[in-house]
Design a protein around this motif. Structure first.
Motif, PDB file in Angstrom:
ATOM      1  N   ALA A   1       0.844  -1.189   0.035  1.00 59.61           N
ATOM      2  CA  ALA A   1       0.029  -0.075   0.133  1.00 59.61           C
ATOM      3  C   ALA A   1       0.741   1.131  -0.019  1.00 59.61           C
ATOM      4  O   ALA A   1       0.093   2.340  -0.480  1.00 59.61           O
ATOM      5  N   GLY A   2       2.154   1.078   0.319  1.00 58.45           N
ATOM      6  CA  GLY A   2       3.094   2.261   0.472  1.00 58.45           C
ATOM      7  C   GLY A   2       2.767   3.281   1.744  1.00 58.45           C
ATOM      8  O   GLY A   2       3.209   4.316   1.589  1.00 58.45           O
ATOM      9  N   LYS A   3       1.884   2.560   2.503  1.00 56.62           N
ATOM     10  CA  LYS A   3       1.576   3.382   3.990  1.00 56.62           C
ATOM     11  C   LYS A   3       2.961   3.407   4.911  1.00 56.62           C
ATOM     12  O   LYS A   3       3.654   2.416   4.797  1.00 56.62           O
ATOM     13  N   VAL A   4       3.216   4.514   5.473  1.00 56.88           N
ATOM     14  CA  VAL A   4       4.490   4.780   6.394  1.00 56.88           C
ATOM     15  C   VAL A   4       3.959   5.429   7.418  1.00 56.88           C
ATOM     16  O   VAL A   4       3.273   6.449   7.431  1.00 56.88           O
ATOM     17  N   ILE A   5       4.637   4.789   8.480  1.00 52.84           N
ATOM     18  CA  ILE A   5       4.479   5.525   9.922  1.00 52.84           C
ATOM     19  C   ILE A   5       5.989   5.589  10.565  1.00 52.84           C
ATOM     20  O   ILE A   5       6.440   4.564  10.548  1.00 52.84           O
ATOM     21  N   GLN A   6       6.017   6.717  10.789  1.00 59.16           N
ATOM     22  CA  GLN A   6       7.516   7.172  11.396  1.00 59.16           C
ATOM     23  C   GLN A   6       7.304   7.911  12.747  1.00 59.16           C
ATOM     24  O   GLN A   6       6.475   8.817  12.753  1.00 59.16           O
ATOM     25  N   ALA A   7       7.996   7.615  13.814  1.00 57.88           N
ATOM     26  CA  ALA A   7       7.750   8.467  15.077  1.00 57.88           C
ATOM     27  C   ALA A   7       9.148   8.647  15.752  1.00 57.88           C
ATOM     28  O   ALA A   7      10.056   7.643  15.682  1.00 57.88           O
ATOM     29  N   ASN A   8       9.645   9.672  16.377  1.00 58.09           N
ATOM     30  CA  ASN A   8      10.715   9.866  16.964  1.00 58.09           C
ATOM     31  C   ASN A   8      10.488  10.655  18.363  1.00 58.09           C
ATOM     32  O   ASN A   8       9.644  11.190  18.454  1.00 58.09           O
ATOM     33  N   PHE A   9      11.446  10.347  19.254  1.00 60.78           N
ATOM     34  CA  PHE A   9      11.403  10.790  20.586  1.00 60.78           C
ATOM     35  C   PHE A   9      12.743  11.102  21.110  1.00 60.78           C
ATOM     36  O   PHE A   9      13.596  10.310  20.916  1.00 60.78           O
ATOM     37  N   LYS A  10      12.985  12.206  21.947  1.00 64.92           N
ATOM     38  CA  LYS A  10      14.142  12.732  22.319  1.00 64.92           C
ATOM     39  C   LYS A  10      14.015  13.442  23.687  1.00 64.92           C
ATOM     40  O   LYS A  10      13.340  14.174  23.677  1.00 64.92           O
ATOM     41  N   TYR A  11      14.924  12.872  24.513  1.00 63.87           N
ATOM     42  CA  TYR A  11      15.170  13.588  26.245  1.00 63.87           C
ATOM     43  C   TYR A  11      16.604  13.829  26.127  1.00 63.87           C
ATOM     44  O   TYR A  11      17.388  12.903  25.956  1.00 63.87           O
ATOM     45  N   GLU A  12      17.059  15.176  26.570  1.00 57.64           N
ATOM     46  CA  GLU A  12      18.113  15.418  26.739  1.00 57.64           C
ATOM     47  C   GLU A  12      18.201  16.430  28.076  1.00 57.64           C
ATOM     48  O   GLU A  12      17.494  17.239  28.389  1.00 57.64           O
ATOM     49  N   ARG A  13      19.126  15.836  29.029  1.00 57.50           N
ATOM     50  CA  ARG A  13      19.481  16.756  30.214  1.00 57.50           C
ATOM     51  C   ARG A  13      20.700  17.055  30.357  1.00 57.50           C
ATOM     52  O   ARG A  13      21.783  16.398  29.979  1.00 57.50           O
ATOM     53  N   THR A  14      21.004  18.533  30.674  1.00 56.82           N
ATOM     54  CA  THR A  14      22.247  19.104  30.759  1.00 56.82           C
ATOM     55  C   THR A  14      22.638  19.225  32.080  1.00 56.82           C
ATOM     56  O   THR A  14      22.151  20.111  32.788  1.00 56.82           O
ATOM     57  N   ASP A  15      23.584  18.591  32.664  1.00 58.56           N
ATOM     58  CA  ASP A  15      24.376  19.062  33.988  1.00 58.56           C
ATOM     59  C   ASP A  15      25.576  19.974  33.837  1.00 58.56           C
ATOM     60  O   ASP A  15      26.161  20.075  32.826  1.00 58.56           O
ATOM     61  N   ASP A  16      25.446  20.916  34.713  1.00 54.12           N
ATOM     62  CA  ASP A  16      26.514  22.172  34.905  1.00 54.12           C
ATOM     63  C   ASP A  16      26.118  22.973  33.470  1.00 54.12           C
ATOM     64  O   ASP A  16      26.844  23.122  32.719  1.00 54.12           O
ATOM     65  N   ARG A  17      24.872  23.021  33.203  1.00 52.17           N
ATOM     66  CA  ARG A  17      24.337  23.955  32.123  1.00 52.17           C
ATOM     67  C   ARG A  17      25.266  25.317  32.089  1.00 52.17           C
ATOM     68  O   ARG A  17      25.061  26.162  33.241  1.00 52.17           O
ATOM     69  N   ILE A  18      25.442  26.029  31.086  1.00 47.37           N
ATOM     70  CA  ILE A  18      26.109  27.300  31.103  1.00 47.37           C
ATOM     71  C   ILE A  18      25.064  28.203  30.997  1.00 47.37           C
ATOM     72  O   ILE A  18      24.335  28.146  29.760  1.00 47.37           O
TER      73      ILE A  18
END
Length: 880
Positions: free
Chosen positions: A647-664
């Motif tokens: 059918a050519g059907k496409v499903i895509q999903a992305n997730f990102k979590y980012e934590r910064t210690d000693d952030r300037i």
């Protein structure tokens, strides 16, 4: 009839045996050929037995293999574009493996439109790649690759030629695995005609080591690889166009490509002061550019690619900004600082870039790659503007002019070597790079301030010259050893050393009565070095469905600063224990999921470290902090991909979590009795960001005449800043939802309807501050209608409705672009094109940026209404 009766008897016999036997899995392998005996790579092979069905696509040599078949008797079908579908029943009568060699497909008399979906899998998903078959997304004859990209689910091509895949920018394009025009993606997708492309592969590229060892760490680079049809690897094409318009607008270009097997030479030249790609770049632009690209495989062992790009860009931008700064005093009382500013800036930038790759397959066990690149730029600019800042009962009016010039050099060479041992899976990898950057910057700043407080006024004049030089030498070296433990498991040990040494000098002069007076308080020589040693251990498992890597890294880091002017040294040492992991699961040949975790250091910049004040703007004096530590960033991201071959059907999903210690983060201190503030930097914890996006695309017919797409994205940033020693947290939430509908009727119309709604919301940790919110609704239609054989009518309409923005003359722009193109001469070699841009004359850019405790609403000018007449000429020849 006798053959039919015999077949029925055999069927009943084996059905009885199967019913009375234990469940057993079988394997079928074979090869798909045409009637001439040539392989058909990519052919779709499916096996159906009872209610079960399984499928795959043929390898480049036409072979295939299907396992875990539950019944001995089955029906096998094979399909390929331009050929009749093959279908036949088989029985596995001996053992558990059947090798089929009689699959031969006959050429079909059907049209392309009739077999495009049944003969070719339009989308194929693997662990790090989404591959689209170009034949499943046909475009108009003469179109370039960019038109194919617009039809692919999850892929965006903006009006300036920038390409994104699932929200991530495509930073590099390759042709048959070799770099093409460096990082100039917009030029590359315009340079290749669509009908020579076989596949378009969007790859998460983790680097050379990952390709050879499978150990993937860090954040991948999004790369588009284009594979060329075998019969189109010999030939040439060229396209030249010249356009003139009213208001002294012009647009000229010439591009071409010559191919002889694996040897390819491409060029692209442009000179224009119109919207070169129909985009909405800020300001009024003039661009002169030249690009050259070369790639060749000199032998089975040695190959190379190289590119040179030159760009001269002139820009005039008129902008208005409205800035809201949220402050609070020591008693946490809210303070609003508002700035209304306007600016007129001009720039003239020249940039030369050269880069390439040399690959040497020394033998079957050793591989060497060297990748040098070099760039040089010289830039000049000037700006004039004014601003008014209000805070409580205070206000300051500032008039400013600024002149600047700069020269920059950037040189870098990467080395990569891999040695494979006789034992399968055992290998040794080493890499390294050396880089050098040099920058010279000159700035002449003039400011006049008029301060008002309780109806009392005073003024301050300031004229300052700054000369700043910057030098950086970077060295990096690493080694990795991989050892197979069992059949599917491997152990990798690695070490990486990195050193970055920077030298900065700044000379500041005050202009007093026309004389330059050296200012030692604003001048400085400052050096700093950032050194890391990283030792890691990775365990990798490779299964048919499950693939994972678990790792542990130890990384001590040293950030050493030396204030040579005052003979002051600072040393900051950090130690990070960094676990890493990658988990990938393949549900089927068309469905996969992976999740990754990694950590990294980020060093402070020169301006953040240098303990000298920059008071070129008295309303915001910036002073660095030499005691800053490097940031430590931890990231987790996940990707889900699903595609339906039929059918050519496409499903895509992305997730990102980012934590910064000693952030300037920035610290702001108010200067009593004025609207001025002093800014510096400190390290703080608590910063994080969450991101997610999805895309669903589904054809409404097997021929992909109608396609509907849903997509959305969202992001949450927890920003941190300090004002007068009070901590402020600002949560910024932005999201966007989009609906698309495509119509692709061959030789009739190609169009896309698009509508979207987005929102940007900021709220603060203190209830004393009101939330800030902006909204945008956008709808539009872009497409082409075809009349007769030679006439094309194009259109691009967009309407924006904005609310919540605190500046801008044009709040809800309506944009319309129309074109008409007529092709003539033999094989449509020539075309005459007339276009009208921004017919309502409302083109302007409105944006909102949120960072720290600041919200900036900005509106800029863009090229308005104009008309253009162009002549286009094409030549091409492929094949024998």
């Amino acid at each position: 009839m006798r053959v039919f009766t015999k077949s029925i008897s055999i069927f009943l016999l084996f059905a009885g045996i199967l019913t009375n036997s234990y469940a057993q899995n079988y394997t079928v392998k074979g090869i798909v050929l045409d009637t001439a005996g040539l392989p058909l790579p990519g052919a779709v092979v499916r096996i159906k037995s009872g209610t079960d069905s399984i499928g795959t696509s043929a390898n480049p040599d036409g072979t295939f293999i299907l396992s875990k078949i539950k019944q001995k008797q089955f029906t096998l079908s094979a399909a390929f574009i331009g050929y009749d579908t093959f279908s036949k029943q088989y029985i596995i009568d001996k053992g558990t493996i059947l090798n089929i060699t009689d699959i031969k497909l006959k050429p079909s008399s059907n049209t392309l439109e009739g077999v495009v979906i049944s003969g070719v899998p339009p989308v194929k998903v693997t662990e790090d790649t989404v591959s689209f078959n170009a034949k499943a997304f046909p475009v108009r004859e003469g179109d370039a690759v960019d038109e194919v990209l617009k039809r692919l689910p999850g892929i965006k091509v903006d009006k300036d030629g920038n390409v994104t895949s699932q929200g991530a920018p495509v930073t590099k394009i390759r042709v048959n695995g070799k770099d093409f025009f460096g990082t100039d993606v917009a030029t590359a997708i315009k340079n290749l005609p669509a009908d020579i492309i076989k596949n378009l592969q969007f790859i998460d590229d983790y680097g050379d080591q990952a390709k050879l060892t499978g150990i993937k760490t860090g954040e991948p680079e999004k790369v588009l690889n284009l594979t060329i049809e075998e019969d189109k690897k010999k030939g040439y094409f060229a396209r030249a166009s010249a356009g003139v318009g009213n208001s002294d607008r012009y647009n000229t270009s010439i591009r071409g490509n010559s191919m002889k097997g694996e040897q390819q030479i491409s060029f692209d030249g442009t000179s224009a002061n119109a919207n070169m790609r129909g985009g909405n770049g800020d300001g009024i632009n003039t661009r002169n550019a030249l690009g050259l690209n070369y790639k060749n495989e000199f032998s089975t062992k040695l190959s190379a690619d190289a590119a040179y790009n030159f760009n001269n860009n002139k820009n005039n931008t008129i902008s208005s900004t409205y800035t809201q700064s949220v402050l609070q005093d020591a008693d946490q009382n809210p303070i609003n600082r508002l700035e209304n500013a306007g600016n007129n800036s001009r720039s003239n930038n020249n940039n030369h870039w050269f880069g390439g790759n040399l690959e040497y397959k020394i033998d079957t066990m050793n591989y060497l790659k060297i990748s040098p690149n070099f760039s040089y730029s010289n830039n000049s600019g000037n700006s004039a503007g004014g601003s008014e800042i209000t805070q409580d009962t205070l206000s300051t009016n500032r008039q400013s002019t600024n002149f600047n010039t700069s020269n920059n050099i950037n040189a870098r060479t990467n080395f990569f070597f891999n040695h494979k041992f006789e034992k399968k899976g055992r290998n040794l990898t080493s890499w390294g790079n050396i880089s050098y950057t040099s920058g010279e910057n000159y700035r002449d700043v003039y400011n006049k301030y008029v301060n008002t407080h309780s109806n009392l006024k005073d003024s301050v004049l300031q004229n300052q010259l700054n000369n700043q030089d910057n030098r950086n030498l970077g060295l990096n070296a690493g080694i990795s050893y991989m050892e197979p433990i069992w059949k599917k498991t491997f152990l990798e040990v690695n070490y990486n050393w990195n050193r970055s040494a920077t030298n900065n000098s700044r000379d500041a002069y005050d202009v007093v009565n026309g004389n330059q007076v050296f200012n030692p308080n604003l001048s400085n020589i400052y050096d700093y070095q950032f050194i890391t040693n990283k030792v890691g251990l990775n365990y990798r498992y490779i299964g048919e469905k499950l693939n994972y890597t678990l790792g542990l890294n130890v990384q001590p880091a040293i950030l050493r600063g030396e204030n040579l002017s005052n003979n002051i040294q600072t040393v900051n040492r950090t130690f990070n224990l960094i676990p890493s992991g990658r988990f990938s699961y393949k549900f089927s040949n068309q469905e996969s999921f992976d999740i990754n975790y990694w950590g990294r250091n980020n060093q402070p910049s020169f301006l953040q470290l240098q303990p000298i004040s920059d008071n070129s703007n008295l309303q915001n004096v910036v002073t660095g902090n030499p005691n800053l530590k490097p940031e430590f960033i931890q990231s987790v991201n996940a990707h889900y991909k699903q595609a339906d071959w039929n059918a050519g059907k496409v499903i895509q999903a992305n997730f990102k979590y980012e934590r910064t210690d000693d952030r300037i983060v920035s610290t702001k201190e108010r200067v009593p009795g004025t609207v001025n503030q002093r800014t510096s930097y400190i390290n703080a914890d608590g910063y994080y960001t969450l991101q997610g996006d999805y895309n669903i695309s589904k054809p409404l017919s097997s021929e992909r005449k109608f396609t509907i797409g849903y997509s959305g994205s969202g992001q949450l940033n927890n920003n941190i800043t300090f004002t007068d020693d009070s901590r402020i947290e600002a949560k910024n939430i932005s999201w966007r939802q989009e609906l698309e509908f495509r119509v692709d009727l061959k030789d009739i119309v190609n169009l896309q309807l698009e509508t979207s709604y987005s929102q940007n919301l900021t709220n603060y940790s203190s209830d004393s501050f009101a939330d800030r919110q902006s909204n945008r609704f956008e709808c539009g239609i872009e497409g082409r209608n075809y009349f007769f054989k030679d006439l094309t009518f194009g259109y691009d309409f967009t309407k924006q409705v904005n609310s919540g923005f605190d500046n801008g003359a044009v709040r809800n722009p309506t944009l319309l672009r129309l074109s008409m193109e007529y092709k003539f001469m033999k094989n449509d070699m020539a075309a005459l094109r007339v276009e009208g841009f921004d017919l309502f004359d409302q083109n302007s850019g409105i944006s909102r940026d949120v960072f720290d405790n600041v919200i900036v609403d900005r509106q800029v000018n863009r090229l308005g209404r104009y008309f253009m007449l162009s002549l286009i000429y094409r030549v091409r020849k492929f094949g024998g």
